[in-house]
Write a protein that holds these residues in place. Structure first.
Motif, mmCIF file in Angstrom:
data_model
loop_
_atom_site.group_PDB
_atom_site.id
_atom_site.type_symbol
_atom_site.label_atom_id
_atom_site.label_comp_id
_atom_site.label_asym_id
_atom_site.label_seq_id
_atom_site.Cartn_x
_atom_site.Cartn_y
_atom_site.Cartn_z
ATOM 1 N N GLU A 271 -9.138 0.751 -1.122
ATOM 2 C CA GLU A 271 -10.274 0.977 -2.015
ATOM 3 C C GLU A 271 -10.546 -0.229 -2.917
ATOM 4 O OE1 GLU A 271 -9.870 4.778 -3.943
ATOM 5 O OE2 GLU A 271 -9.894 5.859 -2.033
ATOM 6 N N GLY A 272 -9.942 -1.368 -2.559
ATOM 7 C CA GLY A 272 -10.319 -2.627 -3.202
ATOM 8 C C GLY A 272 -9.728 -2.873 -4.583
ATOM 9 N N SER A 296 1.133 -4.073 -6.508
ATOM 10 C CA SER A 296 2.275 -3.237 -6.159
ATOM 11 C C SER A 296 1.757 -2.156 -5.227
ATOM 12 C CB SER A 296 2.870 -2.624 -7.428
ATOM 13 O OG SER A 296 3.977 -1.834 -7.096
ATOM 14 N N TYR A 297 2.388 -2.009 -4.090
ATOM 15 C CA TYR A 297 1.953 -1.025 -3.109
ATOM 16 C C TYR A 297 3.115 -0.765 -2.170
ATOM 17 C CZ TYR A 297 0.605 -5.794 -1.960
ATOM 18 O OH TYR A 297 0.590 -7.160 -1.870
ATOM 19 N N GLY A 302 -1.649 0.386 4.288
ATOM 20 C CA GLY A 302 -2.921 1.068 4.539
ATOM 21 C C GLY A 302 -3.044 2.449 3.924
ATOM 22 N N VAL A 303 -1.921 2.986 3.423
ATOM 23 C CA VAL A 303 -1.989 4.309 2.802
ATOM 24 C C VAL A 303 -1.243 4.290 1.473
ATOM 25 C CG1 VAL A 303 -2.173 5.617 4.964
ATOM 26 C CG2 VAL A 303 0.076 5.068 4.032
#
Lengths: 424, 371
Positions: A271-272, A296-297, A302-303
């Motif tokens: 979502e940018g 941070s992810y 992708g999810v």
């Protein structure tokens, strides 16, 4: 004595097939009239590997099982016309099976000569992945219960133009010569019996009978002609620091912000959020501030959540961690959950929150907006930051608007969204 | 370096500077295997290096690098702990063969696969013990963003001049965090010129004085035989069990690194300071902020930012002796640098501001200084 040898006294046990491999290699190179300095002999660990002292070619003696990968790197780095020969045993070939498959897949220009005596001779005769079913070793005294890898078939399937299995007897120099002549990857598997361990454990066996009886088919596996791996002529790649690659920023705006502000933008993957945070950082820079931005992810990019942390500061930022944030901008459930602890820990500052989310317990002011509903999930992140900038006046709205318009986001962001802020 | 274009302020990460700096210094092949958080270096390298080679695994990556280095290339890779662990035997091989190469180690939270996307300073002890026998691999550490530009050339030059693999230690937070940066601050980088053996006598690949690196000739040379050996060997590169000549050659590996690795550090000593903060890598920024905070509170503390970590420069010990209290600031649980300098036994004068899972904060460091 041959030009290819410094000393002809090969360091092998009496009756070992390794003698024949070495002699036939020399014979083949002589017939091909190669210059010793055009030949690189790469040897693995094992009895065969101590032969490099005999050779007058370039010699490289590496690790157990890795000589094919080492030879791969060498042939990559050499000019065309050099002969890279890799000597390896059956143990090394199974440890380094991946290297063989990769060299065949890439069609690297080298010839691998496998000294297959079907066991680890140097360490006492243990079985390898090339020990055939029924073959006795010190570990499998009743005979190995498992079939051997079909090395020639494996490299053939991986794309090798040439693979051959032969009995290590007599003169097989013309077969080696054929392999050396292949433009690209070639493998010659020479079947041998180790006099110290193989024959001792299998005294009734003879090489030909064993090959036939234990499923070692001799022959040639010819593959299709394929492009041989060669490094492309070097092209000069442009600097990574040219303006078009980094998008430089001029200081065109000003802000009254003193000190430092730490902002956390929490959203969902795709979502940018990261891009929006980057544009905010650049807008701050265009307003004369220093900035840091990090993401941070989860590893599954992708999810799940996507959190961006931005610090903007009048002074240079030495430490860019954000133990306590001043501002949290949250556009989705993922973003809220990932940042819930830090929002709950806030006892001042402001949280800009999407309308779809419940208000968390926090000491910060909370401002609710319909980011997702109004701008859509794809634009919610940048829209939320425009809202934050517009309401806080932290930097001029025009600074962020200009930065957005000059970016790739500016091309697809609906004009109506931007106009809201131009009017503000 | 002159700014490229008029707009000289950029938002950039350390990976970009590392890749660019390596190429300008003369690195000419990048062998990659993707691993978080080192993949960004790989990505930039693919846009910049003259040769880019995607390897199928990290063992292959190091072997390809060794092969390329033997032919005169100057290869680079970047990895993280799990990848480095696979590379160890091959790094030992390259160390023994005396092949130049650069390994950029981007630290992440361990043990094992740990948290791939969290930064850390977990691997110093591992790098310190990389070579069987405890022989030092020159290891430099990026402390500030500017080091992403200035240290790769030092590391590569050390690799070439000492004929050895070199480690450039950094962390996720340095290579992936973007910062505003003035490109005009970047200095020129001098390209490393390779010097080869040019004698008329037969080339002896490992002939060198006690603390020197031997002259280099690439494999495939037209005029001389070149031998390289991973096993114990004599000056000709012939495998030997334990002859005096062969063992002298092995001793030389350690001696050359200890004698010739540049000692790089930043020391800011404050008058009257009784405490020295020792730090390296990603915690350097927090330590500098801690110094500012302390200074505002009227407390003087000195600062040592170590850029050469292995071999440990003698100067560090001389500096440490001047202070009754030392605070180590490093993002790990064991106080790895502290134990390298002081041993495992806890001492009164040593305090550690560390931790895992988040960057060490300036407040943490200041607390340890005041404690």
């Amino acid at each position: 004595m041959s030009d290819f040898l410094i000393t002809p006294d090969f360091p092998y046990c009496k009756g070992c097939g390794h003698h024949l491999v070495a002699r036939n290699t020399v014979r083949a190179l002589e017939t091909l009239e190669r210059d010793p300095y055009d030949v690189v002999l790469v040897t693995d660990i094992g009895c065969h590997g101590i032969v490099d002292r005999n050779f007058a070619t370039h010699t490289i003696h590496g690790l157990h099982g890795r000589s094919v990968a080492l030879g791969s790197g060498i042939t990559m780095g050499l000019q065309e016309g050099k002969e890279v020969i890799v000597f390896i045993g059956d143990g090394g070939a199974t440890i380094g099976l991946q290297h063989l498959l990769e060299a065949a897949r890439l069609n690297l220009d080298l010839t691998v000569v496998v000294h297959n005596n079907m066991l680890y001779g140097m360490t006492g005769g243990q079985p390898s992945g090339l020990t055939p079913c029924g073959f006795r070793t010190v570990i499998t005294t009743e005979g190995s219960p498992y079939p051997h890898h079909n090395l020639c078939q494996l490299v053939h399937d991986a794309g090798a133009p040439y693979a051959r299995r032969l009995l290590g007897r007599g003169d097989f120099s013309s077969e080696l010569q054929e392999a050396f002549d292949v433009d690209g990857f070639a493998l010659v598997e020479v079947l041998e019996l180790c006099p110290s361990h193989g024959l001792k454990m299998n005294p009734e066996l003879r090489l030909r009978e064993m090959a036939e009886g234990l499923g070692y088919e001799t022959g040639v596996w010819r593959g299709q002609d394929r492009r041989v791996f060669r490094l492309e002529p070097e092209e000069s790649c442009p600097s990574l620091l040219t303006p078009d690659r980094i998008g430089g920023t001029d200081v065109r705006f000003s802000t009254s912000l003193q000190g430092r502000l730490s902002l956390v933008l929490g959203g969902s993957a795709g979502e940018g959020a990261q891009r929006a945070a980057e544009l905010f950082a650049k807008a701050a820079m265009a307003s004369g501030l220093h900035a840091t931005k990090k993401g941070s992810y989860p590893v599954t990019v992708g999810v799940g959540f996507s959190t961006a942390e931005v610090i903007v500061s009048r002074d240079p930022i030495l430490y860019h961690g954000i133990p306590h944030c001043d501002v949290a901008v949250i556009t989705s459930r993922d973003g809220l959950e990932h940042n819930r602890e830090r929002i709950e820990a806030m006892n001042q500052g402001t949280v800009w929150l999407d309308k779809s989310l419940e208000i968390p317990e926090t000491g910060a002011d909370v401002r609710v907006h319909d980011f997702r509903g109004h701008a859509g999930p794809r634009n919610a992140a940048i829209y939320s930051l425009l809202t934050f900038v517009g309401e806080s006046g932290m930097i001029p709205t025009q600074a962020l608007l200009t930065t957005v318009k000059e970016s790739s986001i500016g091309e697809y962001l609906p004009d109506t969204l931007l106009k809201e802020f131009e009017q503000s | 370096m002159e700014a490229e274009g008029q707009r000289s302020l950029a938002l950039l990460d350390g990976s970009r500077l590392i890749a660019e700096s390596c190429v300008r210094a003369g690195a000419d092949a990048y062998v990659g295997y993707p691993i978080t958080p080192a993949s960004l270096v790989y990505s930039y390298a693919s846009q910049r290096f003259p040769v880019i080679l995607p390897a199928p695994d990290e063992i292959t990556a190091l072997q390809w690098m060794a092969g390329l280095a033997s032919t005169g290339r100057l290869p680079v890779t970047a990895t993280s702990f799990p990848g480095l662990a696979l590379m160890v035997e091959s790094i030992n091989m390259a160390y023994m063969m005396e092949l130049p190469m650069l390994i950029v180690l981007v630290q992440r939270l361990g043990p094992s696969t740990g948290t791939a996307t969290a930064g850390a300073q977990d691997d110093l002890r591992f790098v310190h013990g990389l070579i069987s026998g405890g022989y030092p691999v020159p290891t430099f550490c990026i402390g500030e963003i500017e080091d992403c530009w200035s240290l790769p050339p030092v590391a590569l030059r050390t690799a070439v001049e000492l004929r050895t693999p070199v480690v450039l230690l950094t962390s996720k937070e340095m290579v992936m965090t973007e910062r505003s940066f003035e490109l005009g601050k970047l200095g020129d980088i001098q390209r490393i010129e390779r010097e080869y053996y040019e004698g008329a006598e037969p080339y002896r690949p490992y002939a060198a004085d006690d603390a020197e690196a031997p002259r280099f000739l690439p494999v495939g040379d037209e005029g001389h035989q070149v031998r390289l050996t991973a096993s114990t060997h004599d000056r000709l590169g012939i495998l030997r069990h334990s002859t005096d000549e062969a063992l002298a050659n092995t001793r030389r590996l350690s001696a050359k690194v200890k004698a010739k690795t540049p000692a790089l550090y930043d020391l800011e000593e404050k008058e009257g300071a009784k405490v020295l903060i020792v730090t390296y890598g990603i915690t350097a920024g927090a330590a500098r902020e801690a110094i500012q905070m302390l200074s505002e509170a009227g407390i003087a503390a000195s600062l040592l930012v170590a850029r050469t970590l292995v071999p440990i420069p003698d100067a560090y010990f001389t500096i440490l002796e001047r202070y009754p209290r030392v605070v180590f600031a490093e993002e790990n649980l064991q106080g790895q640098f502290a134990s390298m300098l002081f041993g495992e036994r806890q001492r009164e004068q040593v305090r550690i501001a560390g931790g895992i899972g988040h960057m060490v904060t300036p407040e943490q460091i200041a607390e340890e200084v005041s404690a």
